[in-house]
Design an enzyme around this catalytic site. Structure first.
Site, PDB file in Angstrom:
ATOM      1  N   HIS A   1       0.833  -1.207   0.000  1.00 30.62           N
ATOM      2  CA  HIS A   1       0.000   0.000   0.000  1.00 30.62           C
ATOM      3  C   HIS A   1       0.867   1.257   0.000  1.00 30.62           C
ATOM      4  O   HIS A   1       1.846   1.349   0.739  1.00 30.62           O
ATOM      5  CB  HIS A   1      -0.872   0.053   1.260  1.00 30.62           C
ATOM      6  CG  HIS A   1      -2.037  -0.883   1.263  1.00 30.62           C
ATOM      7  ND1 HIS A   1      -1.900  -2.247   1.372  1.00 30.62           N
ATOM      8  CD2 HIS A   1      -3.370  -0.635   1.174  1.00 30.62           C
ATOM      9  CE1 HIS A   1      -3.098  -2.806   1.361  1.00 30.62           C
ATOM     10  NE2 HIS A   1      -4.012  -1.849   1.236  1.00 30.62           N
TER      11      HIS A   1
ATOM     12  N   ASN B   1       8.187  -3.891   4.106  1.00 32.77           N
ATOM     13  CA  ASN B   1       6.747  -3.610   4.136  1.00 32.77           C
ATOM     14  C   ASN B   1       6.093  -4.065   5.437  1.00 32.77           C
ATOM     15  O   ASN B   1       5.224  -3.376   5.971  1.00 32.77           O
ATOM     16  CB  ASN B   1       6.063  -4.282   2.940  1.00 32.77           C
ATOM     17  CG  ASN B   1       4.585  -3.964   2.863  1.00 32.77           C
ATOM     18  OD1 ASN B   1       4.171  -2.822   3.014  1.00 32.77           O
ATOM     19  ND2 ASN B   1       3.780  -4.986   2.635  1.00 32.77           N
TER      20      ASN B   1
END
Length: 340
Positions: free
Chosen positions: A158, A190
């Site tokens: 994201h 991440n």
């Protein structure tokens, strides 16, 4: 602000160019060139006369195409009868984010979000009800596909985090479109350092009533063994479709909430690689101009210098380490894969 070197930015891994220096960006402002127009007087067998001034230049974009065609034997703009080649930056404006999509890399150019003390406290959205999906507003031949990420070795990362959009289920769902994603190293980035960095951004709402964030990928060069600077990145998918960024940036605008008030700016560039949790966040702080030069974008051209403040001189720019695996167990359904 700490002295900027890309060696610090990419210091988490020699593979992403630890020898790069700030000189590559050349962020020092050059003096504006001055232009002097001189009118000379010439005597022609009588009273002094002044040479007529040159005609004012025609502003770009205001050239009369008919007049141009009459003066030239060709018409390059005739191409437009078949369509405009581009580039096209597919803009997406939804409740939780605004983004610009790059059809070449199949990644966003940038994604903008806005968080407030109220928005981060609301709990109307649950990511267990959200699913990753292709952005159907992007033409199929330019679209990032779910299959591109399958067994790629990268997370669907994201750019605007789902955790920033818990204020409504619709807002959270919008963050799961692949136009809000980039391939990111999972373990060590991440799911770890990058997640802690996102948490730092949310914690800023305890100091500021309004925080705006722009996030996006970078494709930075590194010096090869032959001494030449080259840009090299992986492309995932079969056939190859989605570029893997070498780095990611965040530009943070911490607003004081007053009309025409001060804005505390912070710019950070992190390598798309494993980063140790004991690495200081300030090691990745860079001048906004460095990100602008690297991305070809402008982030604060309308913000007067008098209103600018340096974020890391006002707050402690540091992460708080939280174990990602423990947070996953808190919301994962039995039998379902990790949402990242």
């Amino acid at each position: 602000m700490s002295k900027f070197t890309l060696a610090a930015v990419a210091g988490a891994s020699a593979a992403v160019g630890a020898a790069t220096t700030a000189a590559f960006f050349g962020t020092r402002k050059q003096p504006e060139p001055t232009q002097t127009v001189t009118t000379t007087a010439t005597t022609v067998g009588g009273p002094s006369k002044t040479t007529p001034p040159l005609p004012a230049p025609v502003p770009v974009g205001r050239v009369d195409p008919k007049a141009l065609a009459a003066a030239a034997p060709v018409d390059p703009s005739g191409l437009f009868q078949y369509g405009f080649p581009g580039p096209v930056s597919d803009l997406r404006a939804v409740s939780s984010l605004t983004s610009s999509y790059n059809r070449t890399t199949r990644n966003p150019n940038w994604v903008a979000e806005h968080i407030t003390p109220a928005s981060v406290l609301m709990r109307e959205g649950d990511r267990r009800h959200s699913v990753f999906e292709e952005d159907m507003t992007i033409p199929d031949k330019f679209r990032a596909k779910l299959k591109d990420y399958f067994r790629s070795g990268y997370d669907r990362g994201h750019q605007v985090p789902a955790a920033d959009c818990k204020w409504s289920q619709e807002a959270m769902n919008a963050t799961f479109a692949l136009s809000n994603m980039c391939p990111q190293v999972g373990e060590g980035f991440n799911r770890d350092y990058w997640a802690h960095f996102e948490d730092f951004c949310r914690r800023l709402t305890t100091f500021y009533p309004s925080v705006r964030i722009v996030t996006g990928p970078l494709y930075l060069p590194k010096k090869e063994a032959d001494g030449k600077w080259k840009v090299s990145y992986e492309v995932i998918g079969s056939p190859p479709n989605v570029a893997v960024p070498t780095h990611f940036y965040k530009i943070i605008y911490a607003e004081d909430g007053k009309a025409g008030g001060n804005v505390s700016l912070g710019a950070f560039v992190l390598p798309n690689d494993k980063i140790s949790n004991d690495k200081p966040l300030k090691d990745f702080e860079v001048p906004v101009e460095a990100v602008e030069r690297a991305s070809g974008l402008e982030f604060a051209s309308l913000l007067p210098p008098a209103r600018r403040r340096q974020l890391c001189k006002e707050v402690s720019c540091s992460i708080i380490v939280k174990e990602y695996a423990d947070r996953q167990k808190a919301f994962a359904k039995p039998g379902l894969p990790s949402p990242k």
